[in-house]
Design a protein around this motif. Sequence first.
Motif, PDB file in Angstrom:
ATOM      1  N   PHE A 199      51.545  18.987  98.554  1.00 25.70           N
ATOM      2  CA  PHE A 199      51.994  20.371  98.721  1.00 25.70           C
ATOM      3  C   PHE A 199      52.083  20.663 100.209  1.00 25.70           C
ATOM      4  CE2 PHE A 199      47.411  20.447  98.554  1.00 25.70           C
ATOM      5  CZ  PHE A 199      47.058  21.334  99.561  1.00 25.70           C
ATOM      6  N   SER A 253      54.161  25.085  96.857  1.00 22.39           N
ATOM      7  CA  SER A 253      53.984  24.118  95.782  1.00 22.39           C
ATOM      8  C   SER A 253      54.785  24.584  94.575  1.00 22.39           C
ATOM      9  CB  SER A 253      52.503  23.996  95.419  1.00 22.39           C
ATOM     10  OG  SER A 253      52.319  23.117  94.334  1.00 22.39           O
ATOM     11  N   PRO A 254      55.673  23.706  94.019  1.00 23.92           N
ATOM     12  CA  PRO A 254      55.902  22.319  94.440  1.00 23.92           C
ATOM     13  C   PRO A 254      56.654  22.248  95.769  1.00 23.92           C
ATOM     14  CG  PRO A 254      57.416  22.934  92.711  1.00 23.92           C
ATOM     15  CD  PRO A 254      56.463  24.076  92.844  1.00 23.92           C
ATOM     16  N   CYS A 255      56.506  21.101  96.447  1.00 26.01           N
ATOM     17  CA  CYS A 255      57.083  21.000  97.786  1.00 26.01           C
ATOM     18  C   CYS A 255      57.217  19.528  98.158  1.00 26.01           C
ATOM     19  CB  CYS A 255      56.190  21.748  98.788  1.00 26.01           C
ATOM     20  SG  CYS A 255      56.825  21.778 100.465  1.00 26.01           S
ATOM     21  N   ASP A 256      58.162  19.256  99.083  1.00 24.20           N
ATOM     22  CA  ASP A 256      58.270  17.936  99.699  1.00 24.20           C
ATOM     23  C   ASP A 256      58.469  18.171 101.192  1.00 24.20           C
ATOM     24  OD1 ASP A 256      61.017  18.597 100.161  1.00 24.20           O
ATOM     25  OD2 ASP A 256      61.536  17.812  98.176  1.00 24.20           O
ATOM     26  N   ASP A 280      55.324  30.685  95.565  1.00 17.75           N
ATOM     27  CA  ASP A 280      54.573  30.301  96.763  1.00 17.75           C
ATOM     28  C   ASP A 280      53.456  31.320  97.026  1.00 17.75           C
ATOM     29  OD1 ASP A 280      56.109  28.035  97.214  1.00 17.75           O
ATOM     30  OD2 ASP A 280      57.618  29.159  98.340  1.00 17.75           O
ATOM     31  N   GLU A 318      45.101  24.133  94.762  1.00 17.02           N
ATOM     32  CA  GLU A 318      46.208  23.216  95.052  1.00 17.02           C
ATOM     33  C   GLU A 318      45.700  21.793  95.298  1.00 17.02           C
ATOM     34  OE1 GLU A 318      49.335  23.555  94.775  1.00 17.02           O
ATOM     35  OE2 GLU A 318      49.293  25.676  94.281  1.00 17.02           O
ATOM     36  N   LEU A 374      51.102  28.614 101.296  1.00 21.39           N
ATOM     37  CA  LEU A 374      51.004  27.403 100.490  1.00 21.39           C
ATOM     38  C   LEU A 374      52.311  27.242  99.719  1.00 21.39           C
ATOM     39  CD1 LEU A 374      47.402  27.764  99.014  1.00 21.39           C
ATOM     40  CD2 LEU A 374      48.120  26.786 101.191  1.00 21.39           C
ATOM     41  N   LYS A 376      50.891  14.655  93.345  1.00 20.84           N
ATOM     42  CA  LYS A 376      51.954  15.213  94.178  1.00 20.84           C
ATOM     43  C   LYS A 376      51.358  16.089  95.262  1.00 20.84           C
ATOM     44  CE  LYS A 376      55.259  15.280  90.320  1.00 20.84           C
ATOM     45  NZ  LYS A 376      56.153  16.129  89.496  1.00 20.84           N
ATOM     46  N   ALA A 410      46.785  18.675  93.152  1.00 22.67           N
ATOM     47  CA  ALA A 410      47.373  17.513  93.809  1.00 22.67           C
ATOM     48  C   ALA A 410      46.667  16.237  93.380  1.00 22.67           C
ATOM     49  CB  ALA A 410      47.306  17.684  95.328  1.00 22.67           C
TER      50      ALA A 410
END
Length: 572
Positions: free
Chosen positions: A437, A493-496, A478, A426, A491, A435, A430
């Motif tokens: 995570f 990802s994708p994530c905000d 995930d 990850e 973990l 982006k 990134a």
Amino acid sequence: MSLKTRFLSLAAGLIIVSACASWLAYRELSADLIERWGRQVAEIQVRYDSARLLQSLEREIGLARQMADSTALINWATAPENETLKANAIYEMESFRANFRDNSYFVALRESGRYYFNNEKNEFANRQFRYVLDPEKPDDAWFYQLIEEGRDFHLNVNPDTELGVTKLWIDVLMRDADKRIVGMVGTGMNLDTFLQDIVDINQEGITTLFVDYNGAIQLYRDRNYIDFASVVKPEGQKNTVDLLFEAPEDKQKILGMLQLLKKNSDKAGHVESGFVTVEGREHLAGVAFLPAIGWFEITLLDLNTLLPQSYLWPLVAVFIASLLITLLVFHLIIQSRIVKPIVGLEAAVEKVRSGSFTLPRLDKPDNEIGRLVDHFEKMTVSLRDSTRELENKVAQRTDELHELARVDPLTGLKNRRGLDEALDEEIYLAERSGKGFGVIWLDIDHFKSINDQLGHQAGDEILCRVALWLKACLRSYDHPGRWGGDEFVILLSPCDPATLEHIAKRIRESVEQESRKTGTPVTVSVGGYFSKPGDDIGKVLRYSDQALYRAKSEGRNRVCINTPENTEVSSV
């Protein structure tokens, strides 16, 4: 003297000369054929014996390394007087004991010298501490020698006089976050059982032994030759492999093969071979280096036992019968029924020796040579099938070990190693995508009290339930995993940041609500961190752990989110 007599005398003389020449040719050809076959068999036998040893050891070595990386053990080793850390560490040790093949383990702490051990009978339950290592005692010198050398991994055969056992020990150094050595962990396998399963397998004409990097004998069917506690012995006092040979040239030859393999250690699967004399009988010695454990595997083949030259004596009868007919017929028969098939068989042997099992069409005259060719073809097919089966088994076992090393056996989630690899991936993604995570770190509130009150079996059931509830709260892509004990890491990802907070709250609420339905209500404290490109694994874990610590310090059953800007969002 009549013409008939002269002719017969001349024919008899030619027959005798031809017979003698044919006999000499037969001996040279059969010896060369046996030697070529023997070298091929030696290489295959060496690889087979090496695969059997590695198959037995790789899983144990992987578990020992995983044990050395255990956070519970490392934390305890840095603060051995802390009873809570000690209890967690002993629980961790016992969990590893159940997974080791011999159901035994040892842990030695560098600072205090305290040595902990438990065996397959669970003989030392609740009293795993056995004795204190003493740098002045010769029996304990191995521990301090390995620490001084800083050798992270080591195999040795050694009797433990305090415990009264002799085992093949797997030693792995335990280091803290600053890479300082804080102790040593590992396991041992019963020497007699291991010798019986791997070395002394009662194959007539085949002798197998294993020596360490310096040539000291580690595994051999005769225990009197095994060099116990090699790591602490000075050179010159070890039982090295040259003790098995009487002739100086044989001693030099076998040691020379070891040195040559050391220089070519980068060539995977390379085998050296040569003829030596053992107990008055000529043997073909095959030697290979096993870089995974730093040992050499040596196979001695008694070719006279495996393939006596007497098996080929019927060829002589073919020669004599042919010669008695006429010299011309002898020539034709030898050419069509002996020489040509043997040449084809020799070419086939060369192909097999080079590793190709696709044979050309071989002539099979209706005689002993034809049967020999047929036996060779069947042997080649059997050898090909056995080799492929062995390769498939090794590949399958490797895949299984790879999977076992990355999956927590209790919950079915990723284990710490699997999470580390997922984190590395990850972080790399990134960096490439720009982006971030999300990382969620949670543990079960008052889990130790649950174990104490309800028992460890109930605790394990709760861990499994929490794992199921986590999966239900997460998206299919995930990565949930069990970090260790009652701690879980996820973990996203994708994530905000908003998604991270939403999922973290959903997890906390789901565990609290679902657990009530089971009759054993539990809650979790949740810490989260939204990682940005450029964060390393240490920072990601540290920030998420800080958030978890704050959630616990504020009363537990909470969610705390850490962001790169050090702003925190908390919710009950």
